[in-house]
Design a protein around this motif. Structure first.
Motif, mmCIF file in Angstrom:
data_model
loop_
_atom_site.group_PDB
_atom_site.id
_atom_site.type_symbol
_atom_site.label_atom_id
_atom_site.label_comp_id
_atom_site.label_asym_id
_atom_site.label_seq_id
_atom_site.Cartn_x
_atom_site.Cartn_y
_atom_site.Cartn_z
ATOM 1 N N ARG A 4 0.830 -1.212 0.000
ATOM 2 C CA ARG A 4 0.000 0.000 0.000
ATOM 3 C C ARG A 4 0.858 1.253 0.000
ATOM 4 O O ARG A 4 0.527 2.240 -0.636
ATOM 5 C CB ARG A 4 -0.934 0.020 1.198
ATOM 6 N N LEU A 5 1.966 1.226 0.742
ATOM 7 C CA LEU A 5 2.878 2.377 0.734
ATOM 8 C C LEU A 5 3.396 2.623 -0.676
ATOM 9 O O LEU A 5 3.462 3.753 -1.143
ATOM 10 C CB LEU A 5 4.046 2.151 1.698
ATOM 11 N N TYR A 6 3.761 1.542 -1.346
ATOM 12 C CA TYR A 6 4.266 1.637 -2.721
ATOM 13 C C TYR A 6 3.170 2.159 -3.661
ATOM 14 O O TYR A 6 3.409 3.076 -4.454
ATOM 15 C CB TYR A 6 4.773 0.268 -3.183
ATOM 16 N N GLU A 7 1.965 1.589 -3.558
ATOM 17 C CA GLU A 7 0.852 2.020 -4.418
ATOM 18 C C GLU A 7 0.527 3.495 -4.234
ATOM 19 O O GLU A 7 0.165 4.177 -5.192
ATOM 20 C CB GLU A 7 -0.412 1.210 -4.098
ATOM 21 N N ARG A 8 0.651 3.976 -3.004
ATOM 22 C CA ARG A 8 0.316 5.371 -2.689
ATOM 23 C C ARG A 8 1.523 6.299 -2.828
ATOM 24 O O ARG A 8 1.432 7.481 -2.535
ATOM 25 C CB ARG A 8 -0.258 5.453 -1.273
ATOM 26 N N ASP A 9 2.663 5.751 -3.298
ATOM 27 C CA ASP A 9 3.892 6.510 -3.515
ATOM 28 C C ASP A 9 4.306 7.278 -2.257
ATOM 29 O O ASP A 9 4.621 8.463 -2.309
ATOM 30 C CB ASP A 9 3.739 7.447 -4.715
ATOM 31 N N ILE A 10 4.266 6.592 -1.121
ATOM 32 C CA ILE A 10 4.648 7.208 0.146
ATOM 33 C C ILE A 10 6.105 6.865 0.432
ATOM 34 O O ILE A 10 6.485 5.701 0.474
ATOM 35 C CB ILE A 10 3.723 6.734 1.279
ATOM 36 N N ASN A 11 6.899 7.920 0.615
ATOM 37 C CA ASN A 11 8.336 7.772 0.811
ATOM 38 C C ASN A 11 8.793 8.622 1.986
ATOM 39 O O ASN A 11 8.079 9.516 2.438
ATOM 40 C CB ASN A 11 9.075 8.229 -0.456
ATOM 41 N N GLU A 12 10.017 8.367 2.434
ATOM 42 C CA GLU A 12 10.591 9.180 3.493
ATOM 43 C C GLU A 12 10.607 10.643 3.050
ATOM 44 O O GLU A 12 10.913 10.946 1.903
ATOM 45 C CB GLU A 12 12.001 8.694 3.829
ATOM 46 N N GLY A 13 10.223 11.534 3.969
ATOM 47 C CA GLY A 13 10.173 12.959 3.680
ATOM 48 C C GLY A 13 8.803 13.458 3.264
ATOM 49 O O GLY A 13 8.550 14.663 3.276
ATOM 50 N N ASP A 14 7.900 12.556 2.881
ATOM 51 C CA ASP A 14 6.551 12.951 2.467
ATOM 52 C C ASP A 14 5.715 13.406 3.652
ATOM 53 O O ASP A 14 5.947 12.996 4.790
ATOM 54 C CB ASP A 14 5.821 11.787 1.778
ATOM 55 N N ILE A 15 4.714 14.233 3.371
ATOM 56 C CA ILE A 15 3.733 14.649 4.363
ATOM 57 C C ILE A 15 2.497 13.778 4.153
ATOM 58 O O ILE A 15 2.013 13.626 3.033
ATOM 59 C CB ILE A 15 3.371 16.141 4.214
ATOM 60 N N VAL A 16 2.012 13.195 5.256
ATOM 61 C CA VAL A 16 0.893 12.252 5.191
ATOM 62 C C VAL A 16 -0.139 12.567 6.271
ATOM 63 O O VAL A 16 0.129 13.342 7.195
ATOM 64 C CB VAL A 16 1.388 10.792 5.355
ATOM 65 N N THR A 17 -1.303 11.939 6.147
ATOM 66 C CA THR A 17 -2.329 11.961 7.188
ATOM 67 C C THR A 17 -2.700 10.519 7.508
ATOM 68 O O THR A 17 -2.389 9.606 6.747
ATOM 69 C CB THR A 17 -3.600 12.716 6.737
ATOM 70 N N LEU A 18 -3.381 10.338 8.638
ATOM 71 C CA LEU A 18 -3.889 9.034 9.030
ATOM 72 C C LEU A 18 -5.402 9.107 9.070
ATOM 73 O O LEU A 18 -5.965 10.074 9.584
ATOM 74 C CB LEU A 18 -3.390 8.645 10.420
ATOM 75 N N ASP A 19 -6.071 8.072 8.533
ATOM 76 C CA ASP A 19 -7.525 8.037 8.627
ATOM 77 C C ASP A 19 -7.935 7.322 9.918
ATOM 78 O O ASP A 19 -7.083 6.952 10.743
ATOM 79 C CB ASP A 19 -8.169 7.428 7.378
ATOM 80 N N GLU A 20 -9.219 7.133 10.091
ATOM 81 C CA GLU A 20 -9.733 6.533 11.331
ATOM 82 C C GLU A 20 -9.249 5.099 11.548
ATOM 83 O O GLU A 20 -9.287 4.577 12.665
ATOM 84 C CB GLU A 20 -11.266 6.590 11.377
ATOM 85 N N ASN A 21 -8.775 4.436 10.489
ATOM 86 C CA ASN A 21 -8.247 3.068 10.589
ATOM 87 C C ASN A 21 -6.726 3.036 10.671
ATOM 88 O O ASN A 21 -6.124 1.983 10.523
ATOM 89 C CB ASN A 21 -8.719 2.239 9.398
ATOM 90 N N ARG A 22 -6.109 4.205 10.852
ATOM 91 C CA ARG A 22 -4.647 4.371 10.892
ATOM 92 C C ARG A 22 -3.993 4.001 9.569
ATOM 93 O O ARG A 22 -2.832 3.569 9.540
ATOM 94 C CB ARG A 22 -4.039 3.628 12.076
ATOM 95 N N GLU A 23 -4.751 4.151 8.486
ATOM 96 C CA GLU A 23 -4.187 4.002 7.140
ATOM 97 C C GLU A 23 -3.485 5.299 6.783
ATOM 98 O O GLU A 23 -3.980 6.394 7.070
ATOM 99 C CB GLU A 23 -5.278 3.733 6.112
#
Length: 72
Positions: free
Chosen positions: A47-66
């Protein structure tokens, strides 16, 4: 709340056993909150790969901690 991805590491903690066939690869993600606190959580590596999430990115967490990447 938004978080900065500080580090992403492959989760190597399988206890006494190795990862079982078909079991998803998990990563440990270290996040820093806007007020400087660090949190860590396990997340599906694919999922991290699919969402292109990498070190240094700014992210949020949803109610399921996704984890979801914040688009600039």
């Amino acid at each position: 709340m938004q978080y900065k991805v500080i580090r992403i590491e492959e989760d190597m903690d399988f206890g006494c056993e190795e990862r079982q066939p078909g079991e998803r690869l998990m990563s440990v993600v270290i996040l820093e909150s806007e007020d400087g606190r660090e949190i860590s959580l396990k997340h599906d590596d694919e999922r991290l790969y699919e969402r292109d999430i990498n070190e240094g990115d700014i992210v949020t967490l949803d109610e399921n901690r996704e984890i979801w990447k914040v688009q600039p």
